[in-house]
Design a protein around this motif. Structure first.
Motif, PDB file in Angstrom:
ATOM      1  N   LEU A  70       3.217  -3.293 -15.909  1.00 32.49           N
ATOM      2  CA  LEU A  70       3.969  -3.100 -14.658  1.00 32.49           C
ATOM      3  C   LEU A  70       3.304  -2.101 -13.720  1.00 32.49           C
ATOM      4  CD1 LEU A  70       7.618  -2.964 -16.088  1.00 32.49           C
ATOM      5  CD2 LEU A  70       6.309  -4.931 -15.279  1.00 32.49           C
ATOM      6  N   GLU A  71       2.130  -1.589 -14.138  1.00 29.56           N
ATOM      7  CA  GLU A  71       1.498  -0.532 -13.329  1.00 29.56           C
ATOM      8  C   GLU A  71       1.002  -1.070 -11.985  1.00 29.56           C
ATOM      9  OE1 GLU A  71      -1.392   1.658 -15.532  1.00 29.56           O
ATOM     10  OE2 GLU A  71      -2.289   2.488 -13.703  1.00 29.56           O
ATOM     11  N   LEU A  72       1.271  -0.311 -10.922  1.00 24.10           N
ATOM     12  CA  LEU A  72       0.796  -0.684  -9.592  1.00 24.10           C
ATOM     13  C   LEU A  72      -0.292   0.289  -9.152  1.00 24.10           C
ATOM     14  CD1 LEU A  72       4.132  -1.390  -7.648  1.00 24.10           C
ATOM     15  CD2 LEU A  72       2.676  -3.005  -8.870  1.00 24.10           C
ATOM     16  N   LEU A  73      -1.225  -0.200  -8.347  1.00 25.41           N
ATOM     17  CA  LEU A  73      -2.234   0.667  -7.739  1.00 25.41           C
ATOM     18  C   LEU A  73      -1.581   1.419  -6.581  1.00 25.41           C
ATOM     19  CD1 LEU A  73      -5.215  -1.851  -7.679  1.00 25.41           C
ATOM     20  CD2 LEU A  73      -4.855   0.060  -9.245  1.00 25.41           C
ATOM     21  N   PRO A  74      -2.247   2.460  -6.069  1.00 24.19           N
ATOM     22  CA  PRO A  74      -1.645   3.188  -4.943  1.00 24.19           C
ATOM     23  C   PRO A  74      -1.333   2.278  -3.754  1.00 24.19           C
ATOM     24  CG  PRO A  74      -3.539   4.382  -5.811  1.00 24.19           C
ATOM     25  CD  PRO A  74      -3.477   3.082  -6.554  1.00 24.19           C
ATOM     26  N   ASP A  75      -2.110   1.172  -3.594  1.00 28.36           N
ATOM     27  CA  ASP A  75      -1.818   0.269  -2.466  1.00 28.36           C
ATOM     28  C   ASP A  75      -0.798  -0.796  -2.850  1.00 28.36           C
ATOM     29  OD1 ASP A  75      -3.190  -1.554  -4.005  1.00 28.36           O
ATOM     30  OD2 ASP A  75      -4.993  -1.519  -2.791  1.00 28.36           O
ATOM     31  N   ARG A  76      -0.095  -0.607  -3.979  1.00 27.29           N
ATOM     32  CA  ARG A  76       1.017  -1.435  -4.461  1.00 27.29           C
ATOM     33  C   ARG A  76       0.574  -2.773  -5.034  1.00 27.29           C
ATOM     34  NH1 ARG A  76       3.248   2.490  -5.336  1.00 27.29           N
ATOM     35  NH2 ARG A  76       5.219   1.513  -5.788  1.00 27.29           N
ATOM     36  N   ARG A  77      -0.727  -3.006  -5.190  1.00 27.35           N
ATOM     37  CA  ARG A  77      -1.124  -4.242  -5.861  1.00 27.35           C
ATOM     38  C   ARG A  77      -0.981  -4.048  -7.360  1.00 27.35           C
ATOM     39  NH1 ARG A  77      -6.782  -5.944  -4.202  1.00 27.35           N
ATOM     40  NH2 ARG A  77      -7.147  -3.711  -4.283  1.00 27.35           N
ATOM     41  N   ILE A  78      -0.820  -5.166  -8.092  1.00 28.56           N
ATOM     42  CA  ILE A  78      -0.587  -5.081  -9.533  1.00 28.56           C
ATOM     43  C   ILE A  78      -1.921  -4.814 -10.222  1.00 28.56           C
ATOM     44  CG2 ILE A  78       0.308  -6.326 -11.538  1.00 28.56           C
ATOM     45  CD1 ILE A  78       1.812  -8.084  -9.388  1.00 28.56           C
ATOM     46  N   THR A 229      -4.848  -6.164   6.816  1.00 25.16           N
ATOM     47  CA  THR A 229      -4.894  -5.179   5.728  1.00 25.16           C
ATOM     48  C   THR A 229      -6.324  -4.834   5.329  1.00 25.16           C
ATOM     49  OG1 THR A 229      -4.935  -6.911   4.047  1.00 25.16           O
ATOM     50  CG2 THR A 229      -2.762  -6.078   4.704  1.00 25.16           C
ATOM     51  N   GLY A 230      -7.262  -5.712   5.680  1.00 31.06           N
ATOM     52  CA  GLY A 230      -8.657  -5.506   5.272  1.00 31.06           C
ATOM     53  C   GLY A 230      -9.026  -6.245   3.993  1.00 31.06           C
ATOM     54  N   LEU A 231      -8.068  -7.013   3.417  1.00 30.96           N
ATOM     55  CA  LEU A 231      -8.342  -7.648   2.118  1.00 30.96           C
ATOM     56  C   LEU A 231      -9.487  -8.663   2.205  1.00 30.96           C
ATOM     57  CD1 LEU A 231      -7.662  -8.027  -0.832  1.00 30.96           C
ATOM     58  CD2 LEU A 231      -5.902  -9.677  -0.192  1.00 30.96           C
ATOM     59  N   MET A 232      -9.504  -9.475   3.270  1.00 34.52           N
ATOM     60  CA  MET A 232     -10.561 -10.497   3.368  1.00 34.52           C
ATOM     61  C   MET A 232     -11.937  -9.814   3.433  1.00 34.52           C
ATOM     62  SD  MET A 232     -10.846 -13.820   3.430  1.00 34.52           S
ATOM     63  CE  MET A 232     -12.399 -13.841   2.580  1.00 34.52           C
ATOM     64  N   GLY A 233     -12.040  -8.776   4.256  1.00 36.92           N
ATOM     65  CA  GLY A 233     -13.324  -8.059   4.366  1.00 36.92           C
ATOM     66  C   GLY A 233     -13.702  -7.403   3.048  1.00 36.92           C
ATOM     67  N   ALA A 234     -12.699  -6.824   2.355  1.00 36.34           N
ATOM     68  CA  ALA A 234     -12.979  -6.162   1.064  1.00 36.34           C
ATOM     69  C   ALA A 234     -13.470  -7.183   0.044  1.00 36.34           C
ATOM     70  CB  ALA A 234     -11.720  -5.464   0.560  1.00 36.34           C
ATOM     71  N   GLU A 235     -12.883  -8.381   0.051  1.00 34.58           N
ATOM     72  CA  GLU A 235     -13.300  -9.416  -0.917  1.00 34.58           C
ATOM     73  C   GLU A 235     -14.709  -9.918  -0.608  1.00 34.58           C
ATOM     74  OE1 GLU A 235     -11.826  -9.225  -3.443  1.00 34.58           O
ATOM     75  OE2 GLU A 235      -9.950 -10.310  -3.632  1.00 34.58           O
ATOM     76  N   ILE A 236     -15.035 -10.015   0.686  1.00 38.37           N
ATOM     77  CA  ILE A 236     -16.404 -10.435   1.044  1.00 38.37           C
ATOM     78  C   ILE A 236     -17.388  -9.361   0.564  1.00 38.37           C
ATOM     79  CG2 ILE A 236     -17.991 -10.832   2.979  1.00 38.37           C
ATOM     80  CD1 ILE A 236     -15.509 -11.984   4.475  1.00 38.37           C
ATOM     81  N   VAL A 254      -7.418   0.121   7.159  1.00 39.29           N
ATOM     82  CA  VAL A 254      -7.306  -0.735   5.975  1.00 39.29           C
ATOM     83  C   VAL A 254      -6.229  -0.188   5.038  1.00 39.29           C
ATOM     84  CG1 VAL A 254      -9.691  -1.590   5.997  1.00 39.29           C
ATOM     85  CG2 VAL A 254      -9.167   0.490   4.751  1.00 39.29           C
ATOM     86  N   SER A 255      -5.555  -1.099   4.347  1.00 39.82           N
ATOM     87  CA  SER A 255      -4.525  -0.649   3.405  1.00 39.82           C
ATOM     88  C   SER A 255      -4.795  -1.211   2.017  1.00 39.82           C
ATOM     89  CB  SER A 255      -3.143  -1.056   3.918  1.00 39.82           C
ATOM     90  OG  SER A 255      -3.123  -2.435   4.204  1.00 39.82           O
ATOM     91  N   VAL A 256      -6.034  -1.607   1.736  1.00 43.07           N
ATOM     92  CA  VAL A 256      -6.393  -2.067   0.388  1.00 43.07           C
ATOM     93  C   VAL A 256      -7.550  -1.208  -0.104  1.00 43.07           C
ATOM     94  CG1 VAL A 256      -5.710  -4.459   0.818  1.00 43.07           C
ATOM     95  CG2 VAL A 256      -8.060  -3.773   1.257  1.00 43.07           C
ATOM     96  N   ALA A 257      -7.765  -1.254  -1.432  1.00 42.70           N
ATOM     97  CA  ALA A 257      -8.877  -0.502  -1.999  1.00 42.70           C
ATOM     98  C   ALA A 257     -10.189  -1.181  -1.602  1.00 42.70           C
ATOM     99  CB  ALA A 257      -8.739  -0.473  -3.513  1.00 42.70           C
ATOM    100  N   LEU A 258     -11.193  -0.372  -1.298  1.00 40.02           N
ATOM    101  CA  LEU A 258     -12.510  -0.922  -0.952  1.00 40.02           C
ATOM    102  C   LEU A 258     -13.440  -0.704  -2.140  1.00 40.02           C
ATOM    103  CD1 LEU A 258     -12.755   0.436   2.716  1.00 40.02           C
ATOM    104  CD2 LEU A 258     -12.099  -1.857   1.946  1.00 40.02           C
ATOM    105  N   PHE A 376      -2.341 -12.611   7.213  1.00 43.30           N
ATOM    106  CA  PHE A 376      -2.317 -11.187   6.880  1.00 43.30           C
ATOM    107  C   PHE A 376      -1.469 -10.887   5.654  1.00 43.30           C
ATOM    108  CE2 PHE A 376      -2.705 -11.235  11.646  1.00 43.30           C
ATOM    109  CZ  PHE A 376      -4.049 -10.939  11.655  1.00 43.30           C
ATOM    110  N   GLY A 377      -1.966  -9.973   4.827  1.00 46.65           N
ATOM    111  CA  GLY A 377      -1.154  -9.411   3.750  1.00 46.65           C
ATOM    112  C   GLY A 377      -0.910 -10.357   2.587  1.00 46.65           C
ATOM    113  N   VAL A 378      -1.576 -11.522   2.534  1.00 48.36           N
ATOM    114  CA  VAL A 378      -1.425 -12.411   1.375  1.00 48.36           C
ATOM    115  C   VAL A 378      -2.777 -12.538   0.678  1.00 48.36           C
ATOM    116  CG1 VAL A 378       0.535 -13.739   2.245  1.00 48.36           C
ATOM    117  CG2 VAL A 378      -1.772 -14.484   2.803  1.00 48.36           C
TER     118      VAL A 378
END
Ligand code: CTP
Length: 443
Positions: A70-78, A229-236, A254-258, A376-378
């Motif tokens: 159940l642990e979440l990262l600081p950006d609330r992702r699982i 959120t920056g997720l697409m750029g982070a994944e690239i 950005v609101s995701v981990a890089l 955004f955000g998905v």
């Protein structure tokens, strides 16, 4: 099998240890995996943590251990889902009879089964238990079922066991387990993905990726922002690092981990991002503008916080079109860097081809942000790839990581005829530049 050395350089491995006395051998395994150049994320079941404390693993891996599904990262992702997606391979050692039964049945009650279920990476399982337990038909059936998933089983050895008996059940030697991991990554079973779909085909390439939304100040507290959120750029960025590229992320809001292996340059406003793009473009092979750049900014930002009773009317001015400007600069560079744009449309993609022509990009990734699962955000996206002189290519709904992998396949094909800037370059590990996020009060 090649000799030990750096056979897992650049790979992220999840090491799952379950509750067996052999859990202490997972410490040796961890050291060997890191010795091969892997970044290792340790996952412990609760009973494994009773045998060997997380602190030992955390100290040796340099990362927090995951043991709570159940642990979440600081950006609330699982946390375990993110780990599962980032993994190039998973090794479960020692694997108890109970854990294999749970995994064979797809029961995601612990962090390791949950990660295995969420991942398409190759999985190696090294069982350890009492000889009688190992010989039981239930265990044999579970081992067979795990093999049917494509999991590679490193058979236990015969020898004295913790129970006092002698027989098959001892955890295989850590060196053999490492060899199995190397071989699983080099030759993944069908149904699992390669650690990087194309190996290190971007080694020596310099890729600049912008990510997140820009924020245009109204006053020192408020800004005009957007939902990126920056997720697409982070994944690239992550996918490009996996393929050996040197990656610089120009981070807007950005609101995701890089990814920590990327160099991160903070570019909170459109003007900052423009300056950074124009400074970095001459040394880059590729520019991917995944950022949601503001098209307008307040003509004058107030130097002090606007009081509520000021009832301001904002006068807006257009921002620079960074990508169009970059195209002009790229024309003067040899070879011309590959330029990739994104286009977030609403309702239809009719304008996207004209946008690609106007900005003179090599590839444009267009999506309709109003579609379910896109935008955004998905975690997923449904995009259409537009290349000059080719029919638009609609791609199916897929994870943003899969979009990134496919996009990089196309970028790699465009780069293939060119020599890299620095053919000998290995991945440059640079610490993240500290980001100073602007105040998050939207207007
Ligand atoms: N872009 C840019 N500079 C801007 C605006 C957008 O570099 N000032 C980039 C984006 O990063 C993206 C691409 O241009 O890669 C398309 O962005 P989009 O917002 O879809 O296009 P716009 O030029 O803003 O056109 P419109 O607002 O008419 O849709």
């Amino acid at each position: 099998m090649s000799a030990p050395g750096a056979r897992l350089a650049g790979r992220t491995i999840l090491l799952g240890a379950t509750g067996s006395i052999a859990a202490y051998k997972a410490v040796d395994l961890l050291r060997r995996l890191t010795g091969e150049g892997a970044e290792v994320q340790v996952l412990l079941t609760r009973s494994a943590a009773a045998f060997v404390g997380p602190l030992t693993f955390e100290t040796l891996s340099g990362r927090p251990v995951l043991s709570d599904p159940l642990e979440l990262l600081p950006d609330r992702r699982i946390a375990h889902i993110v780990a599962a997606r980032e993994a190039d391979g998973i090794v479960v050692a020692p694997a108890t009879a109970h854990w294999m039964a749970a995994m064979a049945s797809g029961l995601a009650g612990d962090v390791i089964t949950a990660a295995c279920l969420a991942s398409t990476a190759p999985v190696v399982v090294a069982p350890a238990m009492d000889a009688g337990m190992y010989a039981h038909p239930a265990t044999s059936a579970n081992v067979a079922r795990l093999r049917s998933f494509g999991y590679r089983i490193v058979d236990p050895e015969t020898g004295p066991l913790a129970s006092g008996l002698v027989g098959p059940g001892r955890l295989a030697e850590p060196a053999s387990i490492v060899d199995a991991v190397v071989s699983a990554l080099a030759d993944p079973p069908s149904g699992t993905r390669r650690s990087s779909p194309a190996g290190r085909d971007l080694a020596g390439r310099r890729i600049v990726v912008s990510a997140g939304g820009t924020a245009e100040p109204i006053d020192p507290v408020r800004f005009i922002g957007n939902r990126s959120t920056g997720l697409m750029g982070a994944e690239i960025a992550r996918a490009a690092l996996d393929r050996g590229a040197e990656v610089t992320i120009l981070a807007g809001n950005v609101s995701v981990a890089l990814p920590s292996a990327a160099r991160v340059v903070s570019a909170p406003t459109t003007a900052d991002m423009r300056d950074a793009v124009l400074a970095l473009l001459p040394g880059a092979d590729v520019l991917v503008m995944a950022a949601a750049v503001a098209d307008f900014r307040p003509r004058r930002a107030s130097a002090t916080k606007l009081p509520r009773d000021a009832a301001p009317v904002l006068e807006l001015e257009p921002t620079e079109d960074i990508l169009a400007e970059a195209s002009g600069v790229a024309d003067g560079l040899t070879p011309r860097p590959v330029l990739v744009g994104f286009a977030a449309e609403t309702g239809s993609l009719d304008r996207a081809a004209a946008k690609a022509r106007r900005k003179r990009v090599d590839l444009l990734v267009a999506n309709d942000v109003l579609e379910p699962g896109a935008g955004f955000g998905v975690e997923t996206n449904r995009v259409t790839l537009i290349a000059p002189d080719a029919a638009p290519e609609p791609w199916p709904l897929m994870s943003k990581r899969e979009v990134a992998d496919r996009l990089l396949d196309r970028i790699a094909a465009l780069l293939a005829p060119r020599a890299p800037h620095n053919p000998a370059a290995e991945r440059v590990l640079a610490p993240n530049v500290a980001l100073s996020p602007p105040a998050r009060e939207d207007v």
